[in-house]
Design a protein around this motif. Structure first.
Motif, short mmCIF file in Angstrom:
data_model
loop_
_atom_site.label_atom_id
_atom_site.label_comp_id
_atom_site.label_asym_id
_atom_site.label_seq_id
_atom_site.Cartn_x
_atom_site.Cartn_y
_atom_site.Cartn_z
N SER A 173 0.84 -1.20 0.00
CA SER A 173 0.00 0.00 0.00
C SER A 173 0.87 1.24 0.00
CB SER A 173 -0.89 0.04 1.25
OG SER A 173 -1.67 -1.12 1.33
N ASP A 174 0.26 2.35 -0.44
CA ASP A 174 0.96 3.63 -0.37
C ASP A 174 0.68 4.30 0.97
OD1 ASP A 174 -1.62 4.64 -0.61
OD2 ASP A 174 -1.32 5.49 -2.60
N ALA A 175 1.18 5.51 1.15
CA ALA A 175 1.03 6.23 2.42
C ALA A 175 -0.43 6.58 2.73
CB ALA A 175 1.88 7.49 2.42
N LEU A 176 -1.28 6.59 1.72
CA LEU A 176 -2.70 6.89 1.93
C LEU A 176 -3.52 5.64 2.20
CD1 LEU A 176 -3.15 9.58 -0.86
CD2 LEU A 176 -2.78 9.94 1.58
N GLY A 177 -2.88 4.47 2.20
CA GLY A 177 -3.58 3.23 2.48
C GLY A 177 -4.19 2.56 1.28
N ARG A 178 -3.92 3.08 0.08
CA ARG A 178 -4.46 2.47 -1.14
C ARG A 178 -3.66 1.21 -1.47
NH1 ARG A 178 -4.30 7.98 -4.48
NH2 ARG A 178 -2.18 7.70 -3.77
N THR A 179 -4.34 0.10 -1.73
CA THR A 179 -3.67 -1.14 -2.10
C THR A 179 -3.16 -1.03 -3.53
OG1 THR A 179 -5.06 -2.43 -0.61
CG2 THR A 179 -3.96 -3.63 -2.38
N LEU A 180 -1.85 -1.25 -3.71
CA LEU A 180 -1.23 -1.14 -5.02
C LEU A 180 -0.91 -2.51 -5.62
CD1 LEU A 180 1.21 1.72 -4.06
CD2 LEU A 180 -0.98 1.93 -5.22
N ARG A 181 -0.55 -3.46 -4.79
CA ARG A 181 -0.26 -4.84 -5.22
C ARG A 181 -0.83 -5.77 -4.17
NH1 ARG A 181 1.22 -1.93 -8.78
NH2 ARG A 181 3.17 -1.92 -9.90
#
Length: 120
Positions: free
Chosen positions: A69-77
Motif C-alpha cells: 500500500s501507499d502512504a494513503l492506504g491504497r492497495t497497489l499490489r
C-alpha cells in the motif's frame, strides 16, 4: 603527571580465563535468550528497484495474502502467499520512488506481519 604516564591498552585477544580455545564466554551462564525464529516473511531488497521478492520462511495460515500500500492506504499490489519456502516476485514498475507499506494477513484478515519498503 596525568599525561606523562604510559597508556593502558587492553589486549582483547587473550580470550577468557580458564577456558582455552573459546573466543568468548557469557557473563552469566543460562541467561542468554534463545535465538529468535525467522519472521513469517522476508521481503527484499530494501531499498527496492524494479521488483521485490517475498519469501515465506514458515508455514502460513490458509488464505494468507500479502499486500503493498501507499502512504494513503491504497492497495497497489496484492498477492496470495501459500506455502513455506514460496518465493514471489512482485513487480514495482509504475510506482513512484518513496516509502510503501506491506502487510501479510491471514485468511481471516488478522495481521501476521507488516513492514515498510523504500522504492528508489
Amino acid at each position: 603527571p596525568s599525561g606523562a604516564s604510559m597508556p593502558s591498552f587492553p589486549n582483547y585477544r587473550l580470550g577468557p580465563l580458564g577456558q582455552p580455545g573459546l573466543p568468548c564466554s557469557p557473563l552469566a551462564v543460562g541467561t542468554e535468550a534463545p535465538p529468535s525464529p525467522l519472521p513469517a516473511l522476508s521481503v527484499f531488497p530494501n531499498p527496492a528497484g524494479a521488483w521485490l521478492q517475498v519469501i515465506a520462511n514458515q508455514p502460513l495460515p490458509a488464505g494468507a495474502r500479502w499486500t503493498l500500500s501507499d502512504a494513503l492506504g491504497r492497495t497497489l499490489r496484492s498477492e496470495p502467499v501459500a506455502a513455506d519456502g514460496q518465493c514471489l516476485e512482485v513487480p514495482l514498475e509504475g510506482l513512484a520512488a518513496g516509502v510503501y507499506f506491506w502487510v501479510l494477513r491471514s485468511g481471516a484478515g488478522d495481521v501476521v506481519q507488516e513492514g515498510k519498503v523504500l522504492k528508489r
